[in-house]
Design a protein around this motif. Structure first.
Motif, PDB file in Angstrom:
ATOM      1  N   CYS A  47       0.832  -1.207   0.000  1.00 23.32           N
ATOM      2  CA  CYS A  47       0.000   0.000   0.000  1.00 23.32           C
ATOM      3  C   CYS A  47       0.863   1.251   0.000  1.00 23.32           C
ATOM      4  N   ALA A  48       1.938   1.236   0.801  1.00 24.59           N
ATOM      5  CA  ALA A  48       2.822   2.398   0.871  1.00 24.59           C
ATOM      6  C   ALA A  48       3.553   2.619  -0.448  1.00 24.59           C
ATOM      7  N   LEU A  49       4.071   1.552  -1.028  1.00 24.06           N
ATOM      8  CA  LEU A  49       4.826   1.682  -2.276  1.00 24.06           C
ATOM      9  C   LEU A  49       3.924   2.051  -3.450  1.00 24.06           C
ATOM     10  N   PHE A  50       2.662   1.639  -3.396  1.00 32.73           N
ATOM     11  CA  PHE A  50       1.730   1.986  -4.473  1.00 32.73           C
ATOM     12  C   PHE A  50       1.585   3.492  -4.597  1.00 32.73           C
ATOM     13  N   ALA A  51       1.575   4.200  -3.469  1.00 31.93           N
ATOM     14  CA  ALA A  51       1.455   5.660  -3.515  1.00 31.93           C
ATOM     15  C   ALA A  51       2.651   6.282  -4.236  1.00 31.93           C
ATOM     16  N   LEU A  52       3.833   5.755  -3.998  1.00 37.17           N
ATOM     17  CA  LEU A  52       5.021   6.262  -4.693  1.00 37.17           C
ATOM     18  C   LEU A  52       4.913   6.012  -6.189  1.00 37.17           C
ATOM     19  N   GLY A  53       4.544   4.777  -6.541  1.00 37.62           N
ATOM     20  CA  GLY A  53       4.475   4.414  -7.952  1.00 37.62           C
ATOM     21  C   GLY A  53       3.412   5.180  -8.704  1.00 37.62           C
ATOM     22  N   LEU A  54       2.259   5.397  -8.069  1.00 37.27           N
ATOM     23  CA  LEU A  54       1.166   6.109  -8.723  1.00 37.27           C
ATOM     24  C   LEU A  54       1.546   7.565  -8.951  1.00 37.27           C
ATOM     25  N   THR A  55       2.152   8.189  -7.958  1.00 30.35           N
ATOM     26  CA  THR A  55       2.566   9.583  -8.104  1.00 30.35           C
ATOM     27  C   THR A  55       3.610   9.736  -9.199  1.00 30.35           C
ATOM     28  N   LYS A  56       4.570   8.844  -9.240  1.00 33.26           N
ATOM     29  CA  LYS A  56       5.619   8.913 -10.260  1.00 33.26           C
ATOM     30  C   LYS A  56       5.032   8.867 -11.663  1.00 33.26           C
ATOM     31  N   ARG A  57       4.030   8.008 -11.857  1.00 28.50           N
ATOM     32  CA  ARG A  57       3.492   7.785 -13.195  1.00 28.50           C
ATOM     33  C   ARG A  57       2.398   8.771 -13.599  1.00 28.50           C
ATOM     34  N   TYR A  58       1.685   9.339 -12.618  1.00 30.18           N
ATOM     35  CA  TYR A  58       0.508  10.122 -12.988  1.00 30.18           C
ATOM     36  C   TYR A  58       0.453  11.520 -12.367  1.00 30.18           C
ATOM     37  N   SER A  59       1.511  11.961 -11.718  1.00 28.75           N
ATOM     38  CA  SER A  59       1.498  13.343 -11.208  1.00 28.75           C
ATOM     39  C   SER A  59       1.410  14.340 -12.354  1.00 28.75           C
ATOM     40  N   GLY A  60       1.934  13.961 -13.521  1.00 25.89           N
ATOM     41  CA  GLY A  60       1.817  14.824 -14.690  1.00 25.89           C
ATOM     42  C   GLY A  60       0.383  15.005 -15.149  1.00 25.89           C
ATOM     43  N   ASP A  61      -0.497  14.090 -14.729  1.00 26.90           N
ATOM     44  CA  ASP A  61      -1.925  14.200 -15.022  1.00 26.90           C
ATOM     45  C   ASP A  61      -2.681  14.863 -13.874  1.00 26.90           C
ATOM     46  N   GLY A  62      -1.941  15.390 -12.913  1.00 26.43           N
ATOM     47  CA  GLY A  62      -2.582  16.045 -11.783  1.00 26.43           C
ATOM     48  C   GLY A  62      -3.090  15.092 -10.723  1.00 26.43           C
ATOM     49  N   ILE A  63      -2.535  13.873 -10.663  1.00 22.20           N
ATOM     50  CA  ILE A  63      -2.949  12.869  -9.681  1.00 22.20           C
ATOM     51  C   ILE A  63      -1.795  12.651  -8.708  1.00 22.20           C
ATOM     52  N   PHE A  64      -2.059  12.867  -7.421  1.00 22.21           N
ATOM     53  CA  PHE A  64      -1.033  12.731  -6.398  1.00 22.21           C
ATOM     54  C   PHE A  64      -1.509  11.768  -5.325  1.00 22.21           C
ATOM     55  N   ALA A  65      -0.666  10.803  -4.985  1.00 25.34           N
ATOM     56  CA  ALA A  65      -1.026   9.780  -4.007  1.00 25.34           C
ATOM     57  C   ALA A  65      -0.073   9.820  -2.820  1.00 25.34           C
ATOM     58  N   ASN A  66      -0.632   9.715  -1.643  1.00 25.18           N
ATOM     59  CA  ASN A  66       0.140   9.598  -0.416  1.00 25.18           C
ATOM     60  C   ASN A  66      -0.374   8.415   0.384  1.00 25.18           C
ATOM     61  N   THR A  67       0.417   7.984   1.348  1.00 21.26           N
ATOM     62  CA  THR A  67       0.052   6.838   2.159  1.00 21.26           C
ATOM     63  C   THR A  67       0.127   7.200   3.630  1.00 21.26           C
ATOM     64  N   MET A  68      -0.455   6.364   4.478  1.00 21.76           N
ATOM     65  CA  MET A  68      -0.541   6.736   5.881  1.00 21.76           C
ATOM     66  C   MET A  68      -0.810   5.539   6.784  1.00 21.76           C
ATOM     67  N   ASN A  69      -0.423   5.722   8.035  1.00 19.52           N
ATOM     68  CA  ASN A  69      -0.755   4.813   9.120  1.00 19.52           C
ATOM     69  C   ASN A  69      -1.890   5.451   9.911  1.00 19.52           C
ATOM     70  N   PRO A  70      -3.090   4.870   9.908  1.00 20.81           N
ATOM     71  CA  PRO A  70      -4.210   5.510  10.597  1.00 20.81           C
ATOM     72  C   PRO A  70      -4.116   5.431  12.111  1.00 20.81           C
ATOM     73  N   GLY A  71      -3.284   4.516  12.612  1.00 21.47           N
ATOM     74  CA  GLY A  71      -3.286   4.246  14.047  1.00 21.47           C
ATOM     75  C   GLY A  71      -4.293   3.153  14.359  1.00 21.47           C
ATOM     76  N   GLY A  72      -4.217   2.626  15.552  1.00 21.25           N
ATOM     77  CA  GLY A  72      -5.029   1.472  15.898  1.00 21.25           C
ATOM     78  C   GLY A  72      -6.353   1.811  16.544  1.00 21.25           C
ATOM     79  N   SER A  73      -7.405   1.148  16.082  1.00 20.37           N
ATOM     80  CA  SER A  73      -8.728   1.264  16.683  1.00 20.37           C
ATOM     81  C   SER A  73      -9.390  -0.104  16.605  1.00 20.37           C
ATOM     82  N   MET A  74     -10.143  -0.451  17.614  1.00 19.89           N
ATOM     83  CA  MET A  74     -10.806  -1.751  17.641  1.00 19.89           C
ATOM     84  C   MET A  74     -12.045  -1.701  16.760  1.00 19.89           C
ATOM     85  N   THR A  75     -11.922  -2.267  15.568  1.00 23.95           N
ATOM     86  CA  THR A  75     -13.008  -2.301  14.594  1.00 23.95           C
ATOM     87  C   THR A  75     -13.158  -3.735  14.093  1.00 23.95           C
TER      88      THR A  75
END
Length: 332
Positions: free
Chosen positions: A209-237
């Motif tokens: 999931c983290a690496l996908f954000a890097l790859g997507l941004t590299k390939r499509y930032s020129g189209d105005g698409i920017f991807a970031n990744t994150m750790n939401p933290g833990g919650s009991m769900t």
């Protein structure tokens, strides 16, 4: 002679100064969006019918965005949409079925959204599964890699026309501190020959999931698409559904009486980072970075094992390698 101390500038793995905000681990999603008007914006939230995904959907809708909840549990998603619409007094939340364990379903969802003609401003790839016994997707991929990464990859790529039309679209891929459990197992990502380890497999999927954000941004930032990744933290769900009560006690997640320990945060708090990344001025035109607690994360260090990002999950070279592997897996 007097001496002065210069405030240390913290950097990410790429040597860039970390992006910060006034928010922290206690911030809720609604607080992170306070004063922000998202009227006219469109968003898709996978797994938006329950848990953290529901709180992401609710906060974005309350700020004015039109939301599509994409979920395999249609009844739950519809009930959640109705609840949010009742709270806002607007009919701006709709639902569409998606089964991320089926590449065909992921593609069909994307095709239907693109056919609607609506642009897509915000995509939150939130749905996920954690630590099941060995299970496989419709195409035979290990379930955690299949849902957490491959299904989202197929759906996101299918949504590219709508994301391009968003003219500055933001994609958020939900990783986890669990990425520390494993790099990508490039030689056998689907556990076809190696013994299955459910926690290793979870770690691999969240690194993806983290690496996908890097790859997507590299390939499509020129189209105005920017991807970031994150750790939401833990919650009991519902994410913990594959763990027994005893396993959760052994992990220190609940006490002997079954009470949730203080390490956990509320779903509202865990939803904050995703909505902040998706809307904050600080992250406009920014991609390929890893965040937690509404701030960019620094490198992982053994002194702070529950925070930060490992080098292998922030490597552009690894992102390229994963992209190639993903294409091969989807063509199999």
């Amino acid at each position: 002679m007097t001496s002065t101390t210069k405030e240390e500038v913290r950097l990410n793995w790429a040597g860039q100064e970390l992006i910060s905000s006034e928010f922290d681990a206690e911030t809720t999603a609604e607080q992170a969006l306070e004063g922000r008007d998202l009227t006219g914006k469109t968003a898709i939230v996978t797994g938006g019918g329950n848990g953290i995904g529901f709180e992401i959907s609710r906060a974005l809708a309350k700020a004015g965005a039109a939301i599509t909840i994409a979920d395999v549990d249609v009844a739950s998603a519809e009930a959640s949409a109705a609840k949010i619409n009742a709270e806002t007094g607007r009919e701006t939340v709709e639902t569409r079925e998606i089964d991320l364990a089926s590449l065909a379903s992921a593609q069909a969802f994307a095709d239907a959204y693109v056919a609607s003609g609506k642009p897509l401003d915000i995509l939150i790839n939130n749905a996920g599964v954690m630590a099941p016994p060995l299970k496989r997707t419709a195409e035979g991929h290990e379930l955690q890699l299949g849902i957490n990464h491959l299904g989202h990859y197929r759906m996101t790529m299918g949504l590219l026309p709508a994301l391009r039309a968003g003219n500055g679209a933001r994609v958020v891929t939900v990783s986890s501190i669990g990425h520390r459990r494993s790099d990508i197992l490039y030689d056998d990502p689907d556990y076809l020959t190696r013994p299955y380890d459910r926690w290793e497999a979870y770690g691999q999927s969240k690194t993806a999931c983290a690496l996908f954000a890097l790859g997507l941004t590299k390939r499509y930032s020129g189209d105005g698409i920017f991807a970031n990744t994150m750790n939401p933290g833990g919650s009991m769900t519902g994410l913990q559904r594959f763990l027994t009560d005893q396993e959760q006690r052994d992990l220190g997640w609940v006490d002997d009486q079954g009470n949730v320990t203080t390490r956990w945060r509320s779903p509202e708090q865990c939803a904050a980072t995703a909505v902040w990344i998706a809307t904050a001025p600080e992250t406009e035109g920014v991609g390929g970075r890893y965040f937690e607690e509404c701030n960019e994360s620094g490198p992982w260090h053994e002194d702070r094992p529950m925070n930060g990002v490992h080098a292998y999950a922030a490597s552009p070279e690894n992102a390229d390698r994963l992209w190639e592997l993903t294409e091969r897996l989807l063509a199999r």
